[in-house]
Design a protein around this motif. Structure first.
Motif: not given
Length: 286
Positions: A254-265, A276-280, A240-243, A282-286
């Motif tokens: 946002a990208i850093a938070a999304a990567k950390h969320s994936s590590e926790l997941a 996958k949600l986090n990767q989606d 949620m922080k990433a979003k 990240i892809d939308s921001l790059q």
């Protein structure tokens, strides 16, 4: 005693004898199935309870709209008694304000448009409908279904925090009635009061998510999600922080938070979908 009196006395005595000594006949009780069985639909939408009680007729080979149910005439929107609909809070039906309460639901079917009638009389027979009791009349378009629907049904679909669709479906016809709620107005002030109250135990994550979902003050949402992560750093709070950071335009954060969320997941059973949600994101921001 004369003959007439004697005969009358004997007849009366005989009647009493048979009425007291003969066993009383009991009417056999047999429960038969309803041709149009009653159905109750209960649905919670946002903070609102909705209940619809109606009977469900079947087509049984008969042409329905324009036949069994004539066009241009008031229909009870079901069978047997009146169809009723109740709302625990005020709502809007296709943009028309409807106060909280219980109502009868009538309709006037048309070939391309229907009139939906909200009527305050829920006690009378549906055949005693009076327009003087109408609370609102709403015009909606009808659509065509590819598949045949044998039994009339009312559904509540496309449910969101502050909206839903009430569907009327039968034969090859569907009528959709948009329903909206003033959730932000009713819940926003409660959130503000809760978050400004003294104490540390506050719904930080839920408040941040509500503000994010409804495009409210994102700086407040950021402050609250940071507090939520500090209290409990989980894959979903960090997601949620990433979003929120992404919506604020902070791509790097946002990208850093999304990567950390994936590590926790990846360390949590059953949380793989968040990768996958986090990767989606990240892809939308790059």
């Amino acid at each position: 005693m004369n003959t007439k009196a004697l005969l009358f006395s004997l007849a009366a005595g005989t009647a009493v004898l048979f009425s007291t000594s003969a066993p009383a006949q009991q009417v056999a009780r047999v429960e038969f199935p309803q041709p149009s069985p009653t159905s109750t639909l209960k649905q919670h939408v946002g903070l609102t309870d909705i209940e619809i009680v109606y009977s469900r007729p079947s087509a049984k080979g008969r042409p329905v709209f324009g036949g069994l149910v004539p066009y241009g005439q008031v229909w009870r929107t079901g069978a047997n008694g009146s169809t009723t609909i109740s709302f625990s809070t005020p709502v809007k039906l296709n943009g028309t304000d409807i106060p909280a309460g219980k109502y009868s639901l009538f309709t006037i079917p048309g070939e391309t448009e229907w009139t939906v009638i909200i009527n305050k009389d829920t006690k009378s027979s549906p055949f005693a409908y009076s327009a003087s009791n109408d609370v609102a009349r709403i015009t909606v378009r009808s659509g065509e279904l590819a598949e045949h629907v044998e039994t009339f049904g009312i559904l509540i679909d496309a449910i969101r925090d502050d909206s839903a669709i009430i569907d009327l479906v039968w034969e090859h016809t569907v009528v959709q009635i948009p329903l909206t709620l003033d959730l932000v107005g009713s819940l926003g002030s409660q959130i503000e009061a809760a978050m400004s109250a003294p104490g540390d135990k506050k719904p930080y994550y839920q408040a941040a998510m509500f503000y994010y979902d409804h495009d409210l003050d994102l700086q407040k949402a950021k402050t609250w999600i940071n507090a939520a992560v500090k209290a409990s750093e989980t894959y979903y709070t960090v997601n949620m922080k990433a979003k929120i950071l992404a919506k604020l335009g902070d791509k790097e954060g946002a990208i850093a938070a999304a990567k950390h969320s994936s590590e926790l997941a990846t360390k949590t059973d059953g949380a793989g979908g968040y990768v996958k949600l986090n990767q989606d994101l990240i892809d939308s921001l790059q």
